[in-house]
Design a protein around this motif. Structure first.
Motif, PDB file in Angstrom:
ATOM      1  N   GLU A  71       0.818  -1.208   0.000  1.00 15.92           N
ATOM      2  CA  GLU A  71       0.000   0.000   0.000  1.00 15.92           C
ATOM      3  C   GLU A  71       0.857   1.265   0.000  1.00 15.92           C
ATOM      4  O   GLU A  71       0.582   2.222  -0.711  1.00 15.92           O
ATOM      5  CB  GLU A  71      -0.916   0.000   1.227  1.00 15.92           C
ATOM      6  CG  GLU A  71      -2.097  -0.955   1.147  1.00 15.92           C
ATOM      7  CD  GLU A  71      -1.757  -2.399   1.527  1.00 15.92           C
ATOM      8  OE1 GLU A  71      -0.568  -2.745   1.622  1.00 15.92           O
ATOM      9  OE2 GLU A  71      -2.701  -3.188   1.733  1.00 15.92           O
TER      10      GLU A  71
ATOM     11  N   LEU B 115       2.667   1.962  -3.320  1.00 16.56           N
ATOM     12  CA  LEU B 115       1.823   2.682  -4.278  1.00 16.56           C
ATOM     13  C   LEU B 115       1.650   4.143  -3.878  1.00 16.56           C
ATOM     14  O   LEU B 115       1.623   5.031  -4.726  1.00 16.56           O
ATOM     15  CB  LEU B 115       0.447   2.026  -4.349  1.00 16.56           C
ATOM     16  CG  LEU B 115       0.236   1.073  -5.512  1.00 16.56           C
ATOM     17  CD1 LEU B 115      -1.065   0.337  -5.361  1.00 16.56           C
ATOM     18  CD2 LEU B 115       0.234   1.865  -6.823  1.00 16.56           C
TER      19      LEU B 115
ATOM     20  N   TYR C 183      -2.637  16.697   0.008  1.00 15.18           N
ATOM     21  CA  TYR C 183      -2.652  15.255   0.292  1.00 15.18           C
ATOM     22  C   TYR C 183      -1.262  14.757   0.705  1.00 15.18           C
ATOM     23  O   TYR C 183      -1.131  14.006   1.669  1.00 15.18           O
ATOM     24  CB  TYR C 183      -3.165  14.467  -0.925  1.00 15.18           C
ATOM     25  CG  TYR C 183      -3.307  13.000  -0.616  1.00 15.18           C
ATOM     26  CD1 TYR C 183      -4.412  12.540   0.089  1.00 15.18           C
ATOM     27  CD2 TYR C 183      -2.325  12.087  -0.968  1.00 15.18           C
ATOM     28  CE1 TYR C 183      -4.536  11.201   0.412  1.00 15.18           C
ATOM     29  CE2 TYR C 183      -2.443  10.750  -0.646  1.00 15.18           C
ATOM     30  CZ  TYR C 183      -3.553  10.309   0.041  1.00 15.18           C
ATOM     31  OH  TYR C 183      -3.660   8.990   0.375  1.00 15.18           O
TER      32      TYR C 183
ATOM     33  N   ASP D  21       0.845  12.254   8.877  1.00 16.31           N
ATOM     34  CA  ASP D  21       0.314  11.096   9.601  1.00 16.31           C
ATOM     35  C   ASP D  21       1.397  10.052   9.858  1.00 16.31           C
ATOM     36  O   ASP D  21       1.423   9.412  10.907  1.00 16.31           O
ATOM     37  CB  ASP D  21      -0.857  10.473   8.826  1.00 16.31           C
ATOM     38  CG  ASP D  21      -2.103  11.347   8.882  1.00 16.31           C
ATOM     39  OD1 ASP D  21      -2.051  12.407   9.541  1.00 16.31           O
ATOM     40  OD2 ASP D  21      -3.131  10.975   8.270  1.00 16.31           O
TER      41      ASP D  21
ATOM     42  N   ARG E  27       2.918   8.421  13.377  1.00 14.54           N
ATOM     43  CA  ARG E  27       3.046   6.985  13.629  1.00 14.54           C
ATOM     44  C   ARG E  27       4.472   6.603  13.991  1.00 14.54           C
ATOM     45  O   ARG E  27       4.715   5.830  14.921  1.00 14.54           O
ATOM     46  CB  ARG E  27       2.623   6.185  12.392  1.00 14.54           C
ATOM     47  CG  ARG E  27       1.140   6.240  12.140  1.00 14.54           C
ATOM     48  CD  ARG E  27       0.738   5.342  10.965  1.00 14.54           C
ATOM     49  NE  ARG E  27      -0.540   5.797  10.475  1.00 14.54           N
ATOM     50  CZ  ARG E  27      -0.735   6.432   9.336  1.00 14.54           C
ATOM     51  NH1 ARG E  27       0.270   6.662   8.518  1.00 14.54           N
ATOM     52  NH2 ARG E  27      -1.939   6.831   8.996  1.00 14.54           N
TER      53      ARG E  27
ATOM     54  N   LEU F 224      -0.334  -5.739   9.013  1.00 20.49           N
ATOM     55  CA  LEU F 224      -1.316  -4.809   9.604  1.00 20.49           C
ATOM     56  C   LEU F 224      -2.734  -5.367   9.444  1.00 20.49           C
ATOM     57  O   LEU F 224      -2.935  -6.433   8.883  1.00 20.49           O
ATOM     58  CB  LEU F 224      -1.207  -3.408   8.978  1.00 20.49           C
ATOM     59  CG  LEU F 224       0.196  -2.785   8.960  1.00 20.49           C
ATOM     60  CD1 LEU F 224       0.177  -1.431   8.264  1.00 20.49           C
ATOM     61  CD2 LEU F 224       0.762  -2.651  10.359  1.00 20.49           C
TER      62      LEU F 224
ATOM     63  N   SER G 146      -9.652  -4.814  -0.810  1.00 17.50           N
ATOM     64  CA  SER G 146      -9.249  -4.595   0.570  1.00 17.50           C
ATOM     65  C   SER G 146      -7.878  -3.935   0.643  1.00 17.50           C
ATOM     66  O   SER G 146      -7.145  -3.888  -0.353  1.00 17.50           O
ATOM     67  CB  SER G 146      -9.254  -5.915   1.328  1.00 17.50           C
ATOM     68  OG  SER G 146      -8.492  -6.866   0.625  1.00 17.50           O
ATOM     69  N   VAL G 147      -7.547  -3.389   1.798  1.00 14.44           N
ATOM     70  CA  VAL G 147      -6.211  -2.817   2.039  1.00 14.44           C
ATOM     71  C   VAL G 147      -5.757  -3.225   3.439  1.00 14.44           C
ATOM     72  O   VAL G 147      -6.579  -3.600   4.276  1.00 14.44           O
ATOM     73  CB  VAL G 147      -6.191  -1.265   1.961  1.00 14.44           C
ATOM     74  CG1 VAL G 147      -6.426  -0.776   0.562  1.00 14.44           C
ATOM     75  CG2 VAL G 147      -7.162  -0.643   2.947  1.00 14.44           C
ATOM     76  N   HIS G 148      -4.460  -3.115   3.665  1.00 17.27           N
ATOM     77  CA  HIS G 148      -3.922  -3.271   5.011  1.00 17.27           C
ATOM     78  C   HIS G 148      -3.642  -1.889   5.584  1.00 17.27           C
ATOM     79  O   HIS G 148      -3.178  -1.005   4.872  1.00 17.27           O
ATOM     80  CB  HIS G 148      -2.615  -4.077   4.979  1.00 17.27           C
ATOM     81  CG  HIS G 148      -2.811  -5.497   4.574  1.00 17.27           C
ATOM     82  ND1 HIS G 148      -2.592  -5.934   3.290  1.00 17.27           N
ATOM     83  CD2 HIS G 148      -3.240  -6.562   5.281  1.00 17.27           C
ATOM     84  CE1 HIS G 148      -2.859  -7.229   3.226  1.00 17.27           C
ATOM     85  NE2 HIS G 148      -3.263  -7.640   4.418  1.00 17.27           N
TER      86      HIS G 148
ATOM     87  N   ASP H  72      -4.611   2.031  11.094  1.00 17.60           N
ATOM     88  CA  ASP H  72      -5.623   2.901  11.684  1.00 17.60           C
ATOM     89  C   ASP H  72      -6.553   3.431  10.586  1.00 17.60           C
ATOM     90  O   ASP H  72      -6.317   3.208   9.400  1.00 17.60           O
ATOM     91  CB  ASP H  72      -4.969   4.062  12.459  1.00 17.60           C
ATOM     92  CG  ASP H  72      -4.013   4.870  11.590  1.00 17.60           C
ATOM     93  OD1 ASP H  72      -4.468   5.453  10.590  1.00 17.60           O
ATOM     94  OD2 ASP H  72      -2.804   4.922  11.889  1.00 17.60           O
TER      95      ASP H  72
ATOM     96  N   ALA I 209      -7.209   6.493   9.455  1.00 19.10           N
ATOM     97  CA  ALA I 209      -6.663   7.470   8.511  1.00 19.10           C
ATOM     98  C   ALA I 209      -5.820   6.761   7.453  1.00 19.10           C
ATOM     99  O   ALA I 209      -5.916   7.064   6.259  1.00 19.10           O
ATOM    100  CB  ALA I 209      -5.821   8.508   9.255  1.00 19.10           C
ATOM    101  N   MET I 210      -5.006   5.796   7.919  1.00 23.84           N
ATOM    102  CA  MET I 210      -4.145   5.080   6.965  1.00 23.84           C
ATOM    103  C   MET I 210      -4.986   4.236   6.016  1.00 23.84           C
ATOM    104  O   MET I 210      -4.681   4.147   4.821  1.00 23.84           O
ATOM    105  CB  MET I 210      -3.149   4.177   7.704  1.00 23.84           C
ATOM    106  CG  MET I 210      -1.997   3.721   6.833  1.00 23.84           C
ATOM    107  SD  MET I 210      -1.158   2.238   7.423  1.00 23.84           S
ATOM    108  CE  MET I 210      -0.169   2.884   8.725  1.00 23.84           C
TER     109      MET I 210
ATOM    110  N   GLN J 132      -6.389   6.520   3.356  1.00 19.39           N
ATOM    111  CA  GLN J 132      -5.353   6.983   2.425  1.00 19.39           C
ATOM    112  C   GLN J 132      -4.905   5.832   1.511  1.00 19.39           C
ATOM    113  O   GLN J 132      -4.728   6.026   0.306  1.00 19.39           O
ATOM    114  CB  GLN J 132      -4.163   7.562   3.191  1.00 19.39           C
ATOM    115  CG  GLN J 132      -4.496   8.927   3.798  1.00 19.39           C
ATOM    116  CD  GLN J 132      -3.383   9.469   4.697  1.00 19.39           C
ATOM    117  OE1 GLN J 132      -2.214   9.157   4.512  1.00 19.39           O
ATOM    118  NE2 GLN J 132      -3.754  10.277   5.664  1.00 19.39           N
ATOM    119  N   ASN J 133      -4.726   4.651   2.097  1.00 18.33           N
ATOM    120  CA  ASN J 133      -4.310   3.511   1.269  1.00 18.33           C
ATOM    121  C   ASN J 133      -5.389   3.150   0.244  1.00 18.33           C
ATOM    122  O   ASN J 133      -5.081   2.819  -0.905  1.00 18.33           O
ATOM    123  CB  ASN J 133      -3.996   2.303   2.155  1.00 18.33           C
ATOM    124  CG  ASN J 133      -2.684   2.488   2.915  1.00 18.33           C
ATOM    125  OD1 ASN J 133      -1.936   3.418   2.637  1.00 18.33           O
ATOM    126  ND2 ASN J 133      -2.417   1.615   3.857  1.00 18.33           N
TER     127      ASN J 133
ATOM    128  N   ILE K 109      -4.830   3.228  -3.756  1.00 18.15           N
ATOM    129  CA  ILE K 109      -4.863   1.994  -4.544  1.00 18.15           C
ATOM    130  C   ILE K 109      -6.068   1.930  -5.477  1.00 18.15           C
ATOM    131  O   ILE K 109      -5.953   1.518  -6.620  1.00 18.15           O
ATOM    132  CB  ILE K 109      -4.844   0.767  -3.611  1.00 18.15           C
ATOM    133  CG1 ILE K 109      -3.478   0.691  -2.942  1.00 18.15           C
ATOM    134  CG2 ILE K 109      -5.130  -0.523  -4.381  1.00 18.15           C
ATOM    135  CD1 ILE K 109      -3.350  -0.375  -1.910  1.00 18.15           C
TER     136      ILE K 109
END
Lengths: 252, 94
Positions: free
Chosen positions: A36, A39, A136, A143, A147, B5, B25-27, B30, B32-33, B36-37, B41
């Motif tokens: 992820e 990308l 963005y 973020d 983390r 994750l 789906s995504v990993h 949290d 927010a992530m 964004q993911n 994608i």
């Protein structure tokens, strides 16, 4: 220096910064920590390269020698590039890339907010489009700072090291030269001193919220506006320009 | 050890007013992530105007072993399809 020459150099500088930052981000392709994020980073790279294409195309028009954006990207040497020093630094570890992206995105956010009101319509148009992308980028990098900073002892240490190493390259972002002064009077360019305060405030907030210590302002690197670079830009260009250098004007 | 994750399911609305449709789906660690993911994608080619992400663990799925019991009885209830109405003139769909 005529206004046209100043504008050419100014737009070239904006384009070079996006091109080199985009190239560095593209080096993450297939090497991201998870699919992820791989990308996500290459998306950021593409945003930068798209912006570079628009700006270098405009620069080529202003230059008036019949060059294209590709000529400018692939056929200039190191001393003719005006990208920020920070953009050319090697990607380092993931924390370094994130720290660098955060600092650059915050800078760009205020830079393009101001430039979207430029008296030059092409610059204003590109800035307005870029601003959406940069918002963005800034959120994504911020973020990740949270983390990593609040993650494990190791992730905090790596982010702290990255910020410490990058700090001396922040001064270069705000340097101004004759082009800036000439174009600022015409409301085309912006006063970078004005956005320095906004940059400092937001960066300090993000770092504080990430449990990262803010480094002292010590020695600052300088030179990109004069085409003087770190030893790293040459290596970027070697790879980026290889094809055009080995096979000039190759088409396929 | 699974280092990927948490898993989140992604739903995309292609334009305002239409349904959110499952995209994949995504990993992410949290919310927010995950958003964004999902954005990075699944909406790179202008696919969406709104996104939902839902932790996969909150989705309850029917068992494939129960498929006969659950779905086969509907096979022969042709009268449940609204095909016995005469379409009003001019209506594209009812």
């Amino acid at each position: 220096m005529t206004k046209q020459e100043a504008l050419y150099k100014y737009v070239l500088r904006l384009g070079d910064h996006a091109l080199i930052q985009g190239h560095r981000l593209s080096e993450w392709c297939s090497k991201g920590p998870i699919l992820e994020e791989d990308l996500a980073l290459t998306n950021l790279a593409l945003d930068n390269i798209g912006r570079a294409q628009a700006l270098l195309k405009y620069a080529a028009e202003l230059q008036g020698l019949g060059n294209t954006e590709d000529d400018l990207a692939y056929k200039r040497g190191e001393r003719e590039f005006y990208n920020s020093l920070m953009s050319e630094l090697p990607t380092g570890d993931f924390a370094f890339t994130i720290a660098k992206q955060m600092l650059i995105s915050v800078f760009e956010y205020f830079q393009f907010t101001a430039l979207s009101h430029s008296a030059d319509e092409t610059i204003a148009g590109i800035a307005a489009k870029t601003l959406k992308e940069v918002r963005y980028h800034m959120m994504h990098a911020r973020d990740w700072c949270y983390r990593l900073g609040k993650g494990t002892e190791e992730s905090n240490r790596r982010l702290q090291n990255a910020i410490n190493e990058l700090w001396m390259f922040t001064g270069d972002l705000f340097e101004m030269n004759d082009e800036d002064k000439m174009l600022e009077v015409l409301d085309i360019a912006i006063d970078l001193n004005e956005i320095k305060t906004q940059f400092d405030t937001l960066v300090q907030t993000i770092l504080r919220e990430s449990d990262i210590r803010i480094p002292e302002n010590g020695y600052m690197q300088t030179g990109s506006k004069k085409g003087i670079h770190t030893e790293h830009l040459g290596h970027v260009l070697t790879e980026m320009q290889y094809l055009q250098r080995a096979y000039p004007d190759a088409t396929w | 050890m699974d280092t990927q994750l948490d898993l989140w399911e992604v739903f995309i609305q292609s334009k305002a007013g239409s349904h959110h449709v499952h995209a994949g789906s995504v990993h992410a660690s949290d919310e927010a992530m995950a958003l964004q993911n999902a954005r990075d994608i699944y909406t790179r080619r202008n696919e969406g105007s709104s996104l939902w992400v839902v932790p996969a663990k909150y989705i309850t799925a029917s068992s494939s072993a129960d498929a006969d019991m659950l779905f086969d009885p509907a096979n022969d209830k042709i009268y449940r399809h609204p095909t016995f109405y005469i379409m009003p003139e001019g209506a594209k769909q009812i």
